[in-house]
Design a protein around this motif. Structure first.
Motif, PDB file in Angstrom:
ATOM      1  N   ALA A 240       0.816  -1.220   0.000  1.00  0.00           N
ATOM      2  CA  ALA A 240       0.000   0.000   0.000  1.00  0.00           C
ATOM      3  C   ALA A 240       0.849   1.269   0.000  1.00  0.00           C
ATOM      4  N   GLY A 241       2.152   1.121   0.240  1.00  0.00           N
ATOM      5  CA  GLY A 241       3.020   2.291   0.288  1.00  0.00           C
ATOM      6  C   GLY A 241       2.840   3.120   1.539  1.00  0.00           C
ATOM      7  N   LEU A 242       2.481   2.470   2.647  1.00  0.00           N
ATOM      8  CA  LEU A 242       2.240   3.172   3.911  1.00  0.00           C
ATOM      9  C   LEU A 242       3.216   2.686   4.981  1.00  0.00           C
ATOM     10  N   THR A 243       3.484   3.555   5.936  1.00  0.00           N
ATOM     11  CA  THR A 243       4.251   3.173   7.111  1.00  0.00           C
ATOM     12  C   THR A 243       3.298   2.870   8.254  1.00  0.00           C
ATOM     13  N   ALA A 244       3.792   2.177   9.269  1.00  0.00           N
ATOM     14  CA  ALA A 244       2.947   1.802  10.406  1.00  0.00           C
ATOM     15  C   ALA A 244       2.365   3.020  11.098  1.00  0.00           C
ATOM     16  N   SER A 245       3.111   4.113  11.143  1.00  0.00           N
ATOM     17  CA  SER A 245       2.634   5.314  11.839  1.00  0.00           C
ATOM     18  C   SER A 245       1.451   5.964  11.133  1.00  0.00           C
ATOM     19  N   GLU A 246       1.199   5.575   9.880  1.00  0.00           N
ATOM     20  CA  GLU A 246       0.082   6.154   9.121  1.00  0.00           C
ATOM     21  C   GLU A 246      -1.219   5.376   9.304  1.00  0.00           C
ATOM     22  N   ILE A 247      -1.177   4.243   9.992  1.00  0.00           N
ATOM     23  CA  ILE A 247      -2.375   3.434  10.216  1.00  0.00           C
ATOM     24  C   ILE A 247      -3.168   4.009  11.389  1.00  0.00           C
ATOM     25  N   ASP A 248      -4.476   4.180  11.186  1.00  0.00           N
ATOM     26  CA  ASP A 248      -5.349   4.748  12.212  1.00  0.00           C
ATOM     27  C   ASP A 248      -6.030   3.690  13.075  1.00  0.00           C
ATOM     28  N   LEU A 249      -6.289   2.519  12.484  1.00  0.00           N
ATOM     29  CA  LEU A 249      -7.075   1.494  13.165  1.00  0.00           C
ATOM     30  C   LEU A 249      -6.605   0.120  12.714  1.00  0.00           C
ATOM     31  N   ILE A 250      -6.529  -0.809  13.644  1.00  0.00           N
ATOM     32  CA  ILE A 250      -6.215  -2.215  13.347  1.00  0.00           C
ATOM     33  C   ILE A 250      -7.355  -3.074  13.875  1.00  0.00           C
TER      34      ILE A 250
ATOM     35  N   LEU B 162      -6.418 -14.366  25.883  1.00  0.00           N
ATOM     36  CA  LEU B 162      -7.879 -14.351  25.843  1.00  0.00           C
ATOM     37  C   LEU B 162      -8.440 -12.930  25.856  1.00  0.00           C
ATOM     38  N   PHE B 163      -7.677 -11.986  26.393  1.00  0.00           N
ATOM     39  CA  PHE B 163      -8.099 -10.584  26.374  1.00  0.00           C
ATOM     40  C   PHE B 163      -7.946  -9.956  24.986  1.00  0.00           C
ATOM     41  N   GLY B 164      -7.251 -10.622  24.082  1.00  0.00           N
ATOM     42  CA  GLY B 164      -7.085 -10.113  22.734  1.00  0.00           C
ATOM     43  C   GLY B 164      -5.629  -9.915  22.359  1.00  0.00           C
ATOM     44  N   SER B 165      -5.349  -9.945  21.055  1.00  0.00           N
ATOM     45  CA  SER B 165      -3.979  -9.824  20.562  1.00  0.00           C
ATOM     46  C   SER B 165      -3.753  -8.620  19.650  1.00  0.00           C
ATOM     47  N   ALA B 166      -4.804  -7.882  19.318  1.00  0.00           N
ATOM     48  CA  ALA B 166      -4.651  -6.763  18.376  1.00  0.00           C
ATOM     49  C   ALA B 166      -3.671  -5.713  18.892  1.00  0.00           C
ATOM     50  N   ALA B 167      -3.725  -5.411  20.188  1.00  0.00           N
ATOM     51  CA  ALA B 167      -2.833  -4.385  20.733  1.00  0.00           C
ATOM     52  C   ALA B 167      -1.372  -4.837  20.657  1.00  0.00           C
ATOM     53  N   ARG B 168      -1.131  -6.130  20.856  1.00  0.00           N
ATOM     54  CA  ARG B 168       0.248  -6.625  20.732  1.00  0.00           C
ATOM     55  C   ARG B 168       0.714  -6.516  19.285  1.00  0.00           C
ATOM     56  N   VAL B 169      -0.177  -6.792  18.341  1.00  0.00           N
ATOM     57  CA  VAL B 169       0.176  -6.637  16.925  1.00  0.00           C
ATOM     58  C   VAL B 169       0.507  -5.175  16.631  1.00  0.00           C
ATOM     59  N   GLN B 170      -0.288  -4.278  17.181  1.00  0.00           N
ATOM     60  CA  GLN B 170      -0.013  -2.846  17.018  1.00  0.00           C
ATOM     61  C   GLN B 170       1.391  -2.507  17.497  1.00  0.00           C
ATOM     62  N   HIS B 171       1.774  -3.064  18.645  1.00  0.00           N
ATOM     63  CA  HIS B 171       3.101  -2.824  19.211  1.00  0.00           C
ATOM     64  C   HIS B 171       4.197  -3.414  18.324  1.00  0.00           C
TER      65      HIS B 171
ATOM     66  N   LEU C 169       4.160  -3.917  15.193  1.00  0.00           N
ATOM     67  CA  LEU C 169       4.260  -3.140  13.950  1.00  0.00           C
ATOM     68  C   LEU C 169       4.845  -1.752  14.178  1.00  0.00           C
ATOM     69  N   GLY C 170       4.758  -1.265  15.416  1.00  0.00           N
ATOM     70  CA  GLY C 170       5.137   0.117  15.678  1.00  0.00           C
ATOM     71  C   GLY C 170       4.083   1.099  15.207  1.00  0.00           C
ATOM     72  N   ALA C 171       2.831   0.641  15.165  1.00  0.00           N
ATOM     73  CA  ALA C 171       1.722   1.489  14.706  1.00  0.00           C
ATOM     74  C   ALA C 171       1.192   2.294  15.889  1.00  0.00           C
ATOM     75  N   SER C 172       2.006   3.212  16.379  1.00  0.00           N
ATOM     76  CA  SER C 172       1.720   3.904  17.640  1.00  0.00           C
ATOM     77  C   SER C 172       0.518   4.822  17.581  1.00  0.00           C
ATOM     78  N   ASN C 173       0.077   5.183  16.370  1.00  0.00           N
ATOM     79  CA  ASN C 173      -1.066   6.088  16.237  1.00  0.00           C
ATOM     80  C   ASN C 173      -2.386   5.341  16.043  1.00  0.00           C
ATOM     81  N   ALA C 174      -2.333   4.032  16.025  1.00  0.00           N
ATOM     82  CA  ALA C 174      -3.525   3.240  15.717  1.00  0.00           C
ATOM     83  C   ALA C 174      -4.192   2.719  16.975  1.00  0.00           C
ATOM     84  N   VAL C 175      -5.521   2.729  16.974  1.00  0.00           N
ATOM     85  CA  VAL C 175      -6.282   1.995  17.977  1.00  0.00           C
ATOM     86  C   VAL C 175      -6.450   0.579  17.431  1.00  0.00           C
ATOM     87  N   ALA C 176      -6.504  -0.415  18.314  1.00  0.00           N
ATOM     88  CA  ALA C 176      -6.545  -1.805  17.861  1.00  0.00           C
ATOM     89  C   ALA C 176      -7.509  -2.612  18.707  1.00  0.00           C
TER      90      ALA C 176
END
Length: 333
Positions: A71-81, A91-100, A102-109
């Motif tokens: 897509a030609g994007l960096t992780a910091s450009e992702i808003d939502l995962i 069991l609480f979920g893994s999306a936030a760990r994936v965010q970490h 990736l270094g997608a610090s601006n994304a909610v997950a």
């Protein structure tokens, strides 16, 4: 509303599978089965299985990185995962760990659970955030490691499942809306047909206060009922999604179904009168990877040059819940 936030384009894809492979011949050493028996009934030849040191989050991060690169994007450009999975590392979920990872610090997950329908449900959910202008760039991941929840002595289920992850990047655009139509359904009356159920034992904490403690049991499935359900409901939901898109089956360039069973894929295509050369299937290589199966097949077809920019793709996921859904989209920008 963001001027670029009321339409959706799907601009990148990626996938990841573990290296270790379990062939049908390998399975014949574990249970009473054979390569011929499995291929005849399912179309599966092998499956990729995650080793103990590989996590679901690792596979997700690999697939997501490939999708963002396309897509030609960096992780910091992702808003939502949005991570569609039934087998998180936690069991609480893994999306936030994936965010970490990736270094997608601006994304909610967050995680979304709809079993084998999960990717379609997550894609439609992502579209709502984009269309309302809340987020512009959304990473949608479908991933599962069902090998960790299979009874490897049960030949009716252990032959089916493999591990993997697939991802797409969705972006708001001022051009044509490329998610053309969708339809989603659930029917809890049939939930017993496919389960990965909790089983606990009663524990008394004090007089009159009892709780249950336990864990989740291996997958159980009524294969005959799931087959009947899929063959009946999937063509119907695709036709309804096509109606919403003001399209017919003749307009479809490619059909990508959840890769559950080759006989289901063939039966659905026949009922829709879609020729086999328009049907994308890769379950011979990967088996049933649950929420990963559609984006994994999509990524392979895009990278091989089969799917081209502007092609119209009909997808449908179906599985536990029971849940099923379809999404019609035009690939690319």
């Amino acid at each position: 509303m963001n001027a670029l936030g009321d339409r959706i384009a799907i601009i990148g894809c990626g996938s990841a599978t573990p290296t270790p492979v379990m062939t049908n011949d390998d399975l014949a050493h574990l249970v009473d089965t054979s390569d011929e028996w499995i291929r005849t009934r399912t179309g599966i030849g092998q499956r990729h299985l995650a080793s103990p040191e590989i996590s679901l989050s690792d596979l997700c991060a690999q697939a997501a990185s490939e999708a963002m690169k396309m897509a030609g994007l960096t992780a910091s450009e992702i808003d939502l995962i949005i991570l569609a999975t039934s087998t998180p590392d936690d069991l609480f979920g893994s999306a936030a760990r994936v965010q970490h990872l990736l270094g997608a610090s601006n994304a909610v997950a967050f995680d979304l659970t709809a079993a084998c329908s999960g990717f379609v449900f997550a894609l439609v959910t992502a579209a709502q955030f984009i269309r309302t202008g809340v987020y512009r760039r959304v990473l949608v991941i479908g991933a599962d490691v069902l090998s960790r929840w299979v009874d490897w002595s049960d030949r009716t289920t252990c032959v089916l499942f493999g591990d993997g992850a697939g991802a797409v990047v969705c972006q708001g655009t001022a051009e044509e809306d490329r998610l053309l139509g969708f339809e989603l359904y659930s029917d809890g009356q049939q939930h017993d047909s496919l389960n990965l159920a909790y089983e606990g034992q009663e524990k008394s904490l004090k007089d009159g206060l009892r709780i249950s403690q336990g864990t989740y049991q291996p997958i159980t499935m009524n294969g005959r009922e799931v087959y009947r359900f899929a063959v009946a409901k999937v063509p119907e939901v695709i036709e309804k999604a096509l109606f919403r898109a003001n399209l017919s089956t003749d307009d479809i360039d490619w059909l990508i179904l959840h890769q559950a069973n080759q006989r289901i894929i063939d039966a659905v295509a026949q009922r829709l009168k879609i020729p086999s050369e328009k049907v994308i299937a890769n379950l011979e290589e990967y088996g049933n990877t649950s929420a990963a199966s559609i984006p994994l097949a999509l990524d392979e077809a895009v990278r091989s040059g089969k799917i081209k920019n502007g092609d119209i793709i009909a997808t449908s996921g179906f599985g536990a819940g029971l849940t099923w859904g379809a999404a019609i989209f035009r690939w690319g920008t």
